[in-house]
Write an enzyme that holds these catalytic residues in place. Structure first.
Site, PDB file in Angstrom:
ATOM      1  N   HIS A   6       0.831  -1.214   0.000  1.00  0.00           N
ATOM      2  CA  HIS A   6       0.000   0.000   0.000  1.00  0.00           C
ATOM      3  C   HIS A   6       0.868   1.267   0.000  1.00  0.00           C
ATOM      4  O   HIS A   6       0.862   2.040  -0.955  1.00  0.00           O
ATOM      5  CB  HIS A   6      -0.894   0.041   1.243  1.00  0.00           C
ATOM      6  CG  HIS A   6      -1.899  -1.054   1.354  1.00  0.00           C
ATOM      7  ND1 HIS A   6      -2.947  -1.224   0.483  1.00  0.00           N
ATOM      8  CD2 HIS A   6      -2.042  -2.031   2.282  1.00  0.00           C
ATOM      9  CE1 HIS A   6      -3.697  -2.257   0.864  1.00  0.00           C
ATOM     10  NE2 HIS A   6      -3.171  -2.769   1.954  1.00  0.00           N
TER      11      HIS A   6
HETATM   12  O1  RIB Z   1      -5.250   0.786   4.104  1.00  0.00           O
HETATM   13  C1  RIB Z   1      -3.846   0.668   4.180  1.00  0.00           C
HETATM   14  C2  RIB Z   1      -3.256   1.807   4.944  1.00  0.00           C
HETATM   15  O2  RIB Z   1      -3.634   1.743   6.311  1.00  0.00           O
HETATM   16  C3  RIB Z   1      -1.710   1.779   4.955  1.00  0.00           C
HETATM   17  O3  RIB Z   1      -1.224   3.091   5.025  1.00  0.00           O
HETATM   18  C4  RIB Z   1      -1.392   1.057   6.226  1.00  0.00           C
HETATM   19  O4  RIB Z   1      -0.103   1.413   6.752  1.00  0.00           O
HETATM   20  C5  RIB Z   1      -2.478   1.559   7.130  1.00  0.00           C
HETATM   21  O5  RIB Z   1      -2.064   2.816   7.658  1.00  0.00           O
END
Ligand code: RIB
Ligand code: CA
Length: 315
Positions: free
Chosen positions: A242
């Site tokens: 992500h």
């Molecule tokens: O949905 C994924 C996000 O939420 C990423 O930034 C992970 O680190 C959490 O913060």
């Protein structure tokens, strides 16, 4: 040799966080990025832990020269919402790092970001990979900030379904009011949301291979193990990159494809709180286009770039 004139001034706002850790490792491995500062925000775990993790990761990656600032302990209006189930009690998969001996910065994140934006004279690129509380506070306190930010690249949101609720992605769900402020601030936004990031899953075998490269990659592989178990129990056989996608986007936009859209954040709904409503698939369009929404990624190219950058760390 990259001359300083062409380097991109970058600020990272983060809630480390296992995927945040890989994002930070990539950030410091890109010579074209001139990292002006890091700010920690409450998110995956409490601020005391995200601040400590951001400091220790910065030192671990050999960049104690980069200042790390403490930010918001909680969302603007809601109670904090942690994600121990993915990131472990300490936020880094319960893997320990040496304590950084860098000076402990006292200036709050929202003021430090503003100072850096002023110094960069409108060229600063803000990459935000946690809840957007710090960014919203900075925008609210410093009215001239939108004119001083070149672009905001976030990991967050989704044009379709969520991962915190069926409607909302975790970073936005943590603080939808803050996200709404950011999406309305007028700075060009790139939304690296779940539509694209869920297509970046690195399998356990690929993580193991990466972990053999050097001690930094071994740490990233070890830290990912806690969340892997959770992901596999929920149908995802691996770790979604992500946050790394948002760090890569400013220099490697060609790895992704994105479309211009109008994006509005739902802050009042009970079921839909935190949903990033886009007009991508609607014949009814919003009267503005405030974001580039990333929808696709060249996964082989992404993994090749991640591996090439992370292999720069000393073995
Ligand atoms: O949905 C994924 C996000 O939420 C990423 O930034 C992970 O680190 C959490 O913060
Ligand atoms: Ca994060």
């Amino acid at each position: 040799m990259i001359d300083n004139e062409t380097r991109i001034p970058i600020w990272l706002d983060t809630d480390p966080g296992v995927d945040d850790a890989m994002a930070m490792a990539l950030l410091f491995a890109i010579p074209e990025y001139d990292v002006k500062g890091i700010s920690a925000v409450a998110g995956n775990v409490e601020l005391s832990k995200t601040f400590r993790n951001a400091r220790n990761l910065t030192a671990f990656f050999g960049r104690k020269d980069v200042p790390v600032y403490p930010g918001a302990e909680k969302p603007l209006f809601r109670a904090p919402r942690t994600a121990y189930f993915v990131h472990g009690e300490n936020g880094l998969g319960n893997v320990d790092l040496p304590e950084s001996d860098a000076p402990v910065e006292q200036m709050p994140a929202w003021d430090a970001l503003y100072e850096a934006a002023k110094a960069a004279k409108g060229e600063l690129v803000l990459v935000a990979i946690g809840p957007l509380t710090n960014v919203a506070l900075a925008l609210s306190k410093h009215g001239s900030l939108p004119k001083l930010l070149k672009r905001i690249v976030i990991m967050g949101g989704s044009a379709t379904y969520g991962n915190a609720t069926p409607a909302a992605e975790a970073n936005i769900f943590c603080d939808a009011e803050a996200a709404s402020t950011v999406f309305q601030c007028g700075v060009p936004i790139v939304m690296c949301g779940l539509d694209m990031t869920l297509k970046t899953v690195m399998s356990p075998a690929e993580l193991d291979k990466l972990g053999e490269l050097n001690p930094v990659c071994k740490f990233l592989r070890d830290a990912a193990q806690h969340g892997l178990a959770y992901s596999q129990a929920h149908g995802i056989d691996g770790m979604a990159l992500h946050d790394p996608t948002a760090v890569l986007y400013p220099l490697y936009p060609h790895i992704f494809s994105a479309e211009e859209a109008g994006v509005v954040v739902e802050t009042k709904g009970t079921i839909t709180y935190g949903k990033t409503v886009t007009d991508l698939y609607s014949d009814k369009q919003f009267p503005f286009k405030n974001a580039l929404v990333a929808l696709e990624v060249d996964k082989p190219k992404l993994f090749e770039t991640v591996t090439e950058l992370l292999s720069k760390y000393r073995s």
